[in-house]
Design an enzyme around this catalytic site. Structure first.
Site, PDB file in Angstrom:
ATOM      1  CD  GLU A 195      13.680   1.248   9.036  1.00 28.16           C
ATOM      2  OE1 GLU A 195      14.201   2.472   9.500  1.00 28.16           O
ATOM      3  OE2 GLU A 195      14.711   0.453   9.450  1.00 28.16           O
ATOM      4  CE  LYS A 208      -2.196   3.681   2.946  1.00 25.89           C
ATOM      5  NZ  LYS A 208      -1.713   4.067   1.890  1.00 25.89           N
ATOM      6  CD  GLU A 248      10.171  13.457  10.896  1.00 26.82           C
ATOM      7  OE1 GLU A 248       9.029  12.691  11.309  1.00 26.82           O
ATOM      8  OE2 GLU A 248      11.122  12.991  10.433  1.00 26.82           O
ATOM      9  CB  CYS A 292      13.546   9.643   7.631  1.00 26.39           C
ATOM     10  SG  CYS A 292      14.194   8.569   6.522  1.00 26.39           S
TER      11      CYS A 292
HETATM   12  P1  NAD Z   1       2.474   8.688   7.701  1.00 27.40           P
HETATM   13  O1  NAD Z   1       3.110   7.873   9.018  1.00 27.40           O
HETATM   14  O2  NAD Z   1       1.640   9.555   7.963  1.00 27.40           O
HETATM   15  O3  NAD Z   1       2.120   7.077   6.622  1.00 27.40           O
HETATM   16  C1  NAD Z   1       2.967   7.017   5.935  1.00 27.40           C
HETATM   17  C2  NAD Z   1       1.868   5.272   5.384  1.00 27.40           C
HETATM   18  O4  NAD Z   1       1.374   5.053   6.173  1.00 27.40           O
HETATM   19  C3  NAD Z   1       1.057   5.248   4.794  1.00 27.40           C
HETATM   20  O5  NAD Z   1       0.690   5.248   3.814  1.00 27.40           O
HETATM   21  C4  NAD Z   1       0.294   6.211   4.730  1.00 27.40           C
HETATM   22  O6  NAD Z   1      -1.132   5.771   4.522  1.00 27.40           O
HETATM   23  C5  NAD Z   1       0.156   5.193   5.956  1.00 27.40           C
HETATM   24  N1  NAD Z   1      -0.914   5.080   7.146  1.00 27.40           N
HETATM   25  C6  NAD Z   1      -1.587   6.358   7.900  1.00 27.40           C
HETATM   26  N2  NAD Z   1      -2.696   5.740   8.749  1.00 27.40           N
HETATM   27  C7  NAD Z   1      -2.159   5.110   9.023  1.00 27.40           C
HETATM   28  C8  NAD Z   1      -2.832   3.840  10.210  1.00 27.40           C
HETATM   29  N3  NAD Z   1      -3.625   3.902  10.733  1.00 27.40           N
HETATM   30  N4  NAD Z   1      -2.587   2.112   9.743  1.00 27.40           N
HETATM   31  C9  NAD Z   1      -1.191   1.907   9.011  1.00 27.40           C
HETATM   32  N5  NAD Z   1      -1.021   2.452   8.118  1.00 27.40           N
HETATM   33  C10 NAD Z   1      -1.264   4.402   7.909  1.00 27.40           C
HETATM   34  O7  NAD Z   1       4.014   8.931   7.313  1.00 27.40           O
HETATM   35  P2  NAD Z   1       4.248  10.465   5.383  1.00 27.40           P
HETATM   36  O8  NAD Z   1       3.813  11.844   6.070  1.00 27.40           O
HETATM   37  O9  NAD Z   1       3.334   9.185   4.686  1.00 27.40           O
HETATM   38  O10 NAD Z   1       5.785   9.404   5.706  1.00 27.40           O
HETATM   39  C11 NAD Z   1       6.478  10.892   6.034  1.00 27.40           C
HETATM   40  C12 NAD Z   1       7.098   9.918   7.613  1.00 27.40           C
HETATM   41  O11 NAD Z   1       7.754   8.908   7.201  1.00 27.40           O
HETATM   42  C13 NAD Z   1       8.506  11.102   8.359  1.00 27.40           C
HETATM   43  O12 NAD Z   1       7.997  11.094   9.868  1.00 27.40           O
HETATM   44  C14 NAD Z   1       9.686  10.456   7.803  1.00 27.40           C
HETATM   45  O13 NAD Z   1      10.670  10.490   9.091  1.00 27.40           O
HETATM   46  C15 NAD Z   1       9.304   9.356   7.971  1.00 27.40           C
HETATM   47  N6  NAD Z   1      10.272   7.939   7.032  1.00 27.40           N
HETATM   48  C16 NAD Z   1      11.146   7.539   7.442  1.00 27.40           C
HETATM   49  C17 NAD Z   1      11.824   6.991   6.916  1.00 27.40           C
HETATM   50  C18 NAD Z   1      12.535   5.640   7.247  1.00 27.40           C
HETATM   51  O14 NAD Z   1      13.519   4.930   7.272  1.00 27.40           O
HETATM   52  N7  NAD Z   1      12.892   5.848   9.274  1.00 27.40           N
HETATM   53  C19 NAD Z   1      12.005   7.353   5.470  1.00 27.40           C
HETATM   54  C20 NAD Z   1      11.156   7.751   4.707  1.00 27.40           C
HETATM   55  C21 NAD Z   1      10.034   8.706   5.318  1.00 27.40           C
END
Ligand code: NAD
Length: 520
Positions: A272, A197, A408, A306
């Site tokens: 992650e 997803k 962040e 990130c």
């Molecule tokens: P997010 O947590 O909003 O969403 C990530 C994914 O989770 C999306 O596909 C979203 O639809 C899904 N999601 C949202 N609510 C959910 C739920 N209740 N249950 C299951 N899935 C759900 O994050 P984002 O805004 O898409 O990405 C940014 C974040 O990702 C930042 O905090 C960034 O640091 C982090 N990030 C971390 C890494 C790493 O490797 N550590 C890499 C890239 C991004």
């Protein structure tokens, strides 16, 4: 009459082209080897953050029934795929890599259009998917286990890897093809089947990756794609009893929800999450090099990484010089539509991101009381009128405990923090809830190694920015960033396979471990 016929034919060709264009903008889920709409019958619009008048495509607004159908398809395909010898699985995955190379330019343009990152960086994102695909496919001829001596004579002991089962993969929008590939390809080479997803803002790049899998000959049901919102599709995946493993990348807050849902049903969970990464600049650093690293780390991908360099901890002896140069560089950055090759900083992802980032800029000035040294504006006029643009922003005189230095922000905003010593700088670098990446600029190898040793992060750079991971090294973080798993490198295999210990007794009699010991 002939002219009228010609005009009619021209019109019908134009209509056909228009219909085709409209059709090409509607995408489907991929379930059991078929492209299907959501059972909801509803659609999600994917719009270009550089210009929201540009509709990139319509994607299924899926519901839990779609998740269930995808999980069933993945479960049905599991035995066939896990029994396919790993080198054969790898051959198919190498073909995926070839397709990604062939279509890199198109995927790059698609990514800039749906996510906003500048063309060069989007190309890097696709390249990372290519690198990951080749690297992980190479594991098809390794997937090493090990042998070890047994306690008893005439007994053989070994360990082999086996796939985990059906895996749910949930990905964020900031690396729309690289991160899906980090999960998908290692999962597949290990013999798992998956439901993936993508983030609701960037489904097209994952669609492109899944299409490449289909074209390469990945059998039906092995890879399933379901698009939609996190609260429905994401939560549906996380809580689905037949999914043995959830691999999630996203924010720490969402990761916590994912972890709880997995704990409820004892599923394996790889997380992650967020970061608040620091570059330490010592008084002996090559300042110009450090500035380049800081600018790239803070404003690359508009700060939406990130691993973004959102804290710059600078020794007081070089602090003023560093801050002045940084501000000059930040002010000179060209902000705009990432499709224009002259642009260095693209838009941020959506209106919520604008709201959040501008909120932090306000907090930085008023609640925290730091100095806004440059930027700080939401750009809304002229070429920026239809996108989500924020000026590269630098705060100086930031205290380590201020919210802008702790939380962040995930936008083009960085904080310069003065420090008196290396040890103090390390304490500041470690003093956040996250532990993803850190860097130091110094000419002194002793101080560089000391910092490397004392900084509690999953990634560390010397004389380089906090960003720039390569796929053959493990990627991940400590504390609020992760839960002990790693992506990339061979370490990712630990997530997507489980160990089976095998004992072969060829003595022809019962030998009881720990009881029938050999007399010396
Ligand atoms: P997010 O947590 O909003 O969403 C990530 C994914 O989770 C999306 O596909 C979203 O639809 C899904 N999601 C949202 N609510 C959910 C739920 N209740 N249950 C299951 N899935 C759900 O994050 P984002 O805004 O898409 O990405 C940014 C974040 O990702 C930042 O905090 C960034 O640091 C982090 N990030 C971390 C890494 C790493 O490797 N550590 C890499 C890239 C991004």
């Amino acid at each position: 009459m002939a002219q009228a016929k010609k005009a009619l034919a021209k019109k019908s060709r134009a209509t056909a082209r228009a219909t085709k264009r409209t059709r090409s903008k509607t995408y489907h889920n991929f379930i059991g080897g078929r492209w299907v709409p959501s059972q909801s019958g509803q659609w999600l619009e994917n719009r270009n953050p550089a210009d929201t008048r540009d509709l990139v495509g319509r994607f299924p607004l899926s519901i839990s029934d779609d998740v269930s159908a995808a999980v069933s398809a993945a479960a049905a395909a599991f035995d066939g795929w896990r029994r396919t010898p790993a080198p054969r699985r790898a051959e198919i995955l190498f073909r995926v890599g070839e397709i990604l190379i062939r279509d890199k330019e198109k995927y790059t343009a698609d990514m800039t259009r749906e996510m906003g990152k500048v063309s060069k960086e989007a190309g890097g994102d696709v390249q990372e998917a290519i690198d990951c695909t080749y690297y992980a496919a190479g594991e098809g001829r390794r997937l090493h286990g090990f042998t070890t001596p047994a306690e008893m004579p005439n007994k053989f002991a070994m360990c082999v890897r086996q796939p985990v089962g059906v895996c749910g993969l949930i990905t964020p929008w900031n690396f729309p093809m690289a991160i899906p590939s980090w999960k998908l390809i290692p999962a597949l080479v290990c013999g798992n089947t998956v439901v993936i997803k993508p983030a609701e803002d960037t489904p097209l790049s994952t669609y492109n990756l899944v299409r490449a899998c289909e074209e390469a000959g990945v059998p039906p049901g092995v890879v399933n794609l379901v698009t939609g919102y996190g609260e429905t599709v994401g939560a549906g995946i996380t809580s689905h009893n037949s999914l043995r493993l959830i691999s999630f990348t996203g924010s720490t807050d969402t990761g916590r929800l994912v972890a709880s849902a997995c704990a409820e049903r004892n599923a394996i969970c790889s997380l992650e999450m967020g970061g608040k990464n620091a570059i330490i600049v010592l008084d002996d650093a090559d300042i110009d090099n450090a500035i380049e690293g800081a600018v790239w780390g803070a404003f690359g991908t508009s700060g939406q990484r990130c691993t973004a360099s959102s804290r710059l901890i600078v020794h007081k002896k070089v602090y003023r010089q560093f801050a002045k140069k940084l501000v000059e560089r930040a002010k000179a950055l060209r902000v705009g539509n990432g499709a224009d090759r002259a642009v260095e900083v693209g838009p941020v992802i959506n209106s919520e991101a604008v709201h959040k980032i501008m909120g932090y800029i306000d907090i930085g000035q008023h609640e925290d009381g730091a100095t806004l040294a440059c930027g700080g504006h939401h750009l809304t006029k002229g070429e920026y009128a239809h996108g989500y643009y924020i000026e590269p922003t630098v705060f100086t005189d930031v205290e380590p405990n201020m919210r802008i230095a702790q939380e962040e922000i995930f936008g083009p905003v960085t904080s310069v923090i003065p420090t008196n010593s290396l040890d103090e700088a390390i304490e500041i670098a470690n003093g956040v809830r996250y532990g993803l990446s850190a860097a130091i600029y110094t000419q002194d190898v002793n101080r560089a190694f000391h910092a490397m040793n004392e900084t509690y992060t999953g990634i560390f750079y010397v004389n380089s920015s906090t960003i720039g991971a390569e796929v053959h090294l493990p990627f991940g973080g400590t504390k609020g960033t992760g839960n002990g798993h790693r992506e990339a490198g061979t370490q990712v295999l630990e997530t997507f396979s489980e160990w089976k210990s095998v004992y072969v007794d060829y003595s022809g009699k019962l030998q009881r471990a720990q009881i029938d010991t050999v007399e010396l």
